[in-house]
Structure formats: C-alpha cells, structure tokens
Design a protein around this motif. Structure first.
Motif, PDB file in Angstrom:
ATOM      1  N   ARG A   1       0.850  -1.187   0.000  1.00  0.00           N
ATOM      2  CA  ARG A   1       0.000   0.000   0.000  1.00  0.00           C
ATOM      3  C   ARG A   1       0.886   1.238   0.000  1.00  0.00           C
ATOM      4  N   SER A   2       0.931   1.900  -1.131  1.00  0.00           N
ATOM      5  CA  SER A   2       1.783   3.075  -1.255  1.00  0.00           C
ATOM      6  C   SER A   2       1.204   3.994  -2.322  1.00  0.00           C
ATOM      7  N   ASP A   3       1.837   5.139  -2.474  1.00  0.00           N
ATOM      8  CA  ASP A   3       1.436   6.112  -3.485  1.00  0.00           C
ATOM      9  C   ASP A   3       2.195   5.939  -4.788  1.00  0.00           C
ATOM     10  N   LEU A   4       2.854   4.806  -4.959  1.00  0.00           N
ATOM     11  CA  LEU A   4       3.600   4.567  -6.186  1.00  0.00           C
ATOM     12  C   LEU A   4       2.657   4.494  -7.382  1.00  0.00           C
ATOM     13  N   SER A   5       3.014   5.177  -8.432  1.00  0.00           N
ATOM     14  CA  SER A   5       2.271   5.122  -9.684  1.00  0.00           C
ATOM     15  C   SER A   5       3.215   4.647 -10.791  1.00  0.00           C
ATOM     16  N   THR A   6       2.651   4.491 -11.952  1.00  0.00           N
ATOM     17  CA  THR A   6       3.474   4.070 -13.087  1.00  0.00           C
ATOM     18  C   THR A   6       4.547   5.102 -13.406  1.00  0.00           C
ATOM     19  N   PHE A   7       4.226   6.371 -13.225  1.00  0.00           N
ATOM     20  CA  PHE A   7       5.206   7.421 -13.477  1.00  0.00           C
ATOM     21  C   PHE A   7       6.372   7.340 -12.495  1.00  0.00           C
ATOM     22  N   HIS A   8       6.080   7.036 -11.233  1.00  0.00           N
ATOM     23  CA  HIS A   8       7.153   6.878 -10.253  1.00  0.00           C
ATOM     24  C   HIS A   8       8.097   5.747 -10.656  1.00  0.00           C
ATOM     25  N   LEU A   9       7.526   4.610 -10.996  1.00  0.00           N
ATOM     26  CA  LEU A   9       8.356   3.466 -11.371  1.00  0.00           C
ATOM     27  C   LEU A   9       9.128   3.737 -12.662  1.00  0.00           C
ATOM     28  N   LEU A  10       8.507   4.448 -13.589  1.00  0.00           N
ATOM     29  CA  LEU A  10       9.198   4.791 -14.826  1.00  0.00           C
ATOM     30  C   LEU A  10      10.369   5.728 -14.565  1.00  0.00           C
ATOM     31  N   ALA A  11      10.191   6.635 -13.611  1.00  0.00           N
ATOM     32  CA  ALA A  11      11.284   7.540 -13.265  1.00  0.00           C
ATOM     33  C   ALA A  11      12.447   6.786 -12.629  1.00  0.00           C
ATOM     34  N   TYR A  12      12.148   5.936 -11.644  1.00  0.00           N
ATOM     35  CA  TYR A  12      13.218   5.194 -10.980  1.00  0.00           C
ATOM     36  C   TYR A  12      13.907   4.221 -11.944  1.00  0.00           C
ATOM     37  N   SER A  13      13.163   3.631 -12.848  1.00  0.00           N
ATOM     38  CA  SER A  13      13.775   2.730 -13.822  1.00  0.00           C
ATOM     39  C   SER A  13      14.583   3.488 -14.871  1.00  0.00           C
ATOM     40  N   GLY A  14      14.182   4.707 -15.175  1.00  0.00           N
ATOM     41  CA  GLY A  14      14.887   5.486 -16.191  1.00  0.00           C
ATOM     42  C   GLY A  14      16.173   6.116 -15.715  1.00  0.00           C
ATOM     43  N   TYR A  15      16.409   6.133 -14.406  1.00  0.00           N
ATOM     44  CA  TYR A  15      17.656   6.717 -13.911  1.00  0.00           C
ATOM     45  C   TYR A  15      18.878   5.884 -14.310  1.00  0.00           C
ATOM     46  N   LYS A  16      18.666   4.649 -14.733  1.00  0.00           N
ATOM     47  CA  LYS A  16      19.796   3.817 -15.141  1.00  0.00           C
ATOM     48  C   LYS A  16      20.480   4.353 -16.388  1.00  0.00           C
ATOM     49  N   TYR A  17      19.771   5.158 -17.189  1.00  0.00           N
ATOM     50  CA  TYR A  17      20.387   5.710 -18.391  1.00  0.00           C
ATOM     51  C   TYR A  17      21.572   6.608 -18.063  1.00  0.00           C
ATOM     52  N   VAL A  18      21.549   7.229 -16.890  1.00  0.00           N
ATOM     53  CA  VAL A  18      22.680   8.072 -16.484  1.00  0.00           C
ATOM     54  C   VAL A  18      23.930   7.212 -16.310  1.00  0.00           C
ATOM     55  N   GLY A  19      23.789   6.083 -15.604  1.00  0.00           N
ATOM     56  CA  GLY A  19      24.915   5.178 -15.456  1.00  0.00           C
ATOM     57  C   GLY A  19      25.366   4.585 -16.772  1.00  0.00           C
ATOM     58  N   MET A  20      24.441   4.310 -17.676  1.00  0.00           N
ATOM     59  CA  MET A  20      24.797   3.778 -18.991  1.00  0.00           C
ATOM     60  C   MET A  20      25.613   4.785 -19.788  1.00  0.00           C
ATOM     61  N   ILE A  21      25.239   6.049 -19.707  1.00  0.00           N
ATOM     62  CA  ILE A  21      25.985   7.087 -20.426  1.00  0.00           C
ATOM     63  C   ILE A  21      27.410   7.193 -19.885  1.00  0.00           C
ATOM     64  N   LEU A  22      27.539   7.226 -18.560  1.00  0.00           N
ATOM     65  CA  LEU A  22      28.871   7.337 -17.974  1.00  0.00           C
ATOM     66  C   LEU A  22      29.738   6.117 -18.308  1.00  0.00           C
ATOM     67  N   SER A  23      29.145   4.934 -18.311  1.00  0.00           N
ATOM     68  CA  SER A  23      29.909   3.723 -18.615  1.00  0.00           C
ATOM     69  C   SER A  23      30.393   3.719 -20.061  1.00  0.00           C
ATOM     70  N   VAL A  24      29.512   4.036 -20.994  1.00  0.00           N
ATOM     71  CA  VAL A  24      29.898   4.037 -22.403  1.00  0.00           C
ATOM     72  C   VAL A  24      30.913   5.138 -22.682  1.00  0.00           C
ATOM     73  N   LEU A  25      30.693   6.314 -22.119  1.00  0.00           N
ATOM     74  CA  LEU A  25      31.618   7.418 -22.364  1.00  0.00           C
ATOM     75  C   LEU A  25      33.002   7.108 -21.801  1.00  0.00           C
ATOM     76  N   THR A  26      33.056   6.524 -20.612  1.00  0.00           N
ATOM     77  CA  THR A  26      34.345   6.143 -20.038  1.00  0.00           C
ATOM     78  C   THR A  26      34.998   5.040 -20.864  1.00  0.00           C
ATOM     79  N   GLY A  27      34.213   4.113 -21.386  1.00  0.00           N
ATOM     80  CA  GLY A  27      34.772   3.069 -22.234  1.00  0.00           C
ATOM     81  C   GLY A  27      35.334   3.608 -23.532  1.00  0.00           C
ATOM     82  N   LEU A  28      34.679   4.617 -24.107  1.00  0.00           N
ATOM     83  CA  LEU A  28      35.201   5.217 -25.337  1.00  0.00           C
ATOM     84  C   LEU A  28      36.492   5.986 -25.095  1.00  0.00           C
ATOM     85  N   LEU A  29      36.631   6.551 -23.905  1.00  0.00           N
ATOM     86  CA  LEU A  29      37.820   7.347 -23.608  1.00  0.00           C
ATOM     87  C   LEU A  29      38.984   6.505 -23.112  1.00  0.00           C
ATOM     88  N   PHE A  30      38.702   5.480 -22.317  1.00  0.00           N
ATOM     89  CA  PHE A  30      39.771   4.729 -21.649  1.00  0.00           C
ATOM     90  C   PHE A  30      39.754   3.236 -21.963  1.00  0.00           C
TER      91      PHE A  30
END
Length: 293
Positions: free
Chosen positions: A196-225
């Motif tokens: 029982r919580s106030d979680l909605s689909t938008f909340h879950l989509l936001a928390y799941s979408g934060y992984k793109y930040v880590g993906m960007i940093l990983s790929v960018l670091t891989g291209l550089l180093f």
C-alpha cells in the motif's frame, strides 16, 4: 478646284476608315472584365465572387457549422481519452524541474552514499515538486538521458564502423522495451506483495529510467579509456544506482507505513526492493557492453 477639293475630302475620309486606332497593348481589367468581347473575369473578382457566393449559400453555411461541431466534438473526445489513460496534471509534476535540481540529482545518482534524508517532502498532504525536493522522482532526467544514450550509441557505433540506421533503431527500441518490462514487473510485484503506497506508473518509470545516467557514464568512459575504464565505471555506477534504488523505494516511495504488517509481507517488500536494485547492473551491462570494443 472643286474636283480637287472633293477628291481630297473623299480621300481623307477613306484614309480615316482604312487606318483605325491601334489596339491597346494590355486589356483594361479595372472593371473586373477584359476589354475584349467574351473576356473572363480577373482572378481577384473570381475569388470575391466565389467567396460571396459561398457565404450566401445556406447549404454551405450548414455544412461549415456541422463540420465545426464535428471537429469540436472530436477534439473533446481526444482530450477525454487522453485524460483517461494519462493524467496531464500528474505528468507535469514529474517535469517540474530546474537547473539546480538537475545538477544535484545527477550528483546524487553518481554518489548517493553521503545523502542522509531520503524522505519525500509534503505540503498539505501533497508531495512537493522535484525542483523543491531532491528526493522527488522526475521524468526529465530519464527522458534526456535516454536521448543522450541513443546519440552516444550512434557515435560509438560510428567510431567502430558499425553504424547503420537499423542498428541504432534496434539499440534504442531495446533500451525502451527493457524499461517497460521492468516497470510491468515492478507493478506485478507490488500487486502480489500487496504493498500500500502512493507509487504510480510514473514513479516506477522515473526510478527505472535513472539507469540511463549510469549507462551514459559507462559508455563514455569506455570510449575514452577502453574496456578497463568501462568496467570500472560500470561497477561504480551500478553500485551507486543499487544503493539509490534501495533507499528511495524503501524510504521515499514505499514509506514507513507500508513496512508495517505481517512479517511475510515485510519480507516480500524487502525482496521486491532488493530484486529491483539487483536487476539494474544486468540491464546496464546488457545495453552497453556491445558499444565498447
């Protein structure tokens, strides 16, 4: 003399008939019609005549009124169906951000270990917008991060001489499908765990979408180093995201009231939170390892 003057008068009269005035170079259209017999109306007069005829036709007026009513009715139906599936007011809440929030949120996603208070702030039982509360989830960062990830993937594929529109489209659609599947799995888990919580689909989509930040940093670091830098960045961003997801879902999203109840239910809630966090490194690796060679 009489014969000469008569001949001169007759000759001048003949010459007057034989040499008429030369025709004008251009037709006179000032009156709406050409000066030639059987001329057609000018374009301006034709348009004015058509418009006046259309406006004066009762059937045309009825048809225009009926078409306007159909268009208005269709617009109302579209708005009604849109609000039925997507609440525009709720969606605006997740995009209420500013530059300061975005900068602090990105720092929190990369280094969340020193953050102390994870509770979402409320004002009169209404959660504060993201620009006023750092712990509030947003959809601006996931949306921009997804677009950046697609552009970065295209650049990485171009560097490796493997770029094609089909490959880039497949990369983008795969990343989007994985997030949708993750959100559906979380919704199913919340339903089965009877959270029982106030979680909605938008909340879950936001928390799941934060992984793109880590993906960007990983790929960018891989291209550089190279691959070594990629795996170091992957380990760091994955652990940071796992910590962020666990603290956010347990404290900010689920709330302390949802942790009450029987012990089996608490265990299900804990397993759900840990499972959602542990799933993040797998998705990040699956969506980024082929971009670094």
């Amino acid at each position: 003399m009489a014969y000469h003057s008569g001949y001169g008068a007759h000759g001048s009269k003949h010459r007057a008939r034989a040499a008429p005035d030369p025709p004008p170079l251009f037709d006179d259209t000032s009156g709406g019609y050409s000066s030639q017999p059987g001329g057609y109306p000018a374009s301006g007069a034709d348009v004015a005549f058509s418009v006046s005829h259309l406006l004066g036709d009762p059937m045309a007026n009825v048809a225009m009124a009926y078409g306007s009513s159909i268009a208005s009715h269709g617009k109302d139906m579209v708005h009604k169906e849109l609000h039925r599936f997507v609440s525009v007011s709720k969606l605006k809440y997740f995009f209420a951000v500013d530059t300061a929030y975005v900068a602090k949120k990105l720092g929190l996603l990369v280094f969340p270990y020193t953050h102390q208070n994870w509770e979402v702030q409320y004002s009169r039982d209404v959660p504060l917008p993201p620009r006023q509360d750092l712990n509030a989830p947003d959809l601006y960062i996931p949306t921009m991060a997804f677009i950046t990830y697609v552009l970065l993937a295209g650049m990485a594929l171009g560097i490796q001489k493997r770029f094609s529109p089909e490959v880039l489209g497949l990369c983008a659609s795969t990343a989007l499908v994985w997030v949708v599947m993750e959100v559906l799995a979380l919704l199913l888990g919340l339903y089965l765990a009877t959270v029982r919580s106030d979680l909605s689909t938008f909340h879950l989509l936001a928390y799941s979408g934060y992984k793109y930040v880590g993906m960007i940093l990983s790929v960018l670091t891989g291209l550089l180093f190279g691959s070594d830098g990629y795996y170091v960045a992957l380990a760091w961003t994955s652990s940071a995201l796992m910590y962020f997801i666990v603290r956010s879902l347990r404290t900010a999203a689920l709330g302390p009231d949802s942790m009450g109840g029987p012990v089996p239910r608490q265990r299900l809630q804990l397993y759900l939170t840990l499972g959602a966090a542990a799933f993040q490194p797998l998705i990040i690796y699956w969506l980024t390892f082929h971009l670094v060679r």
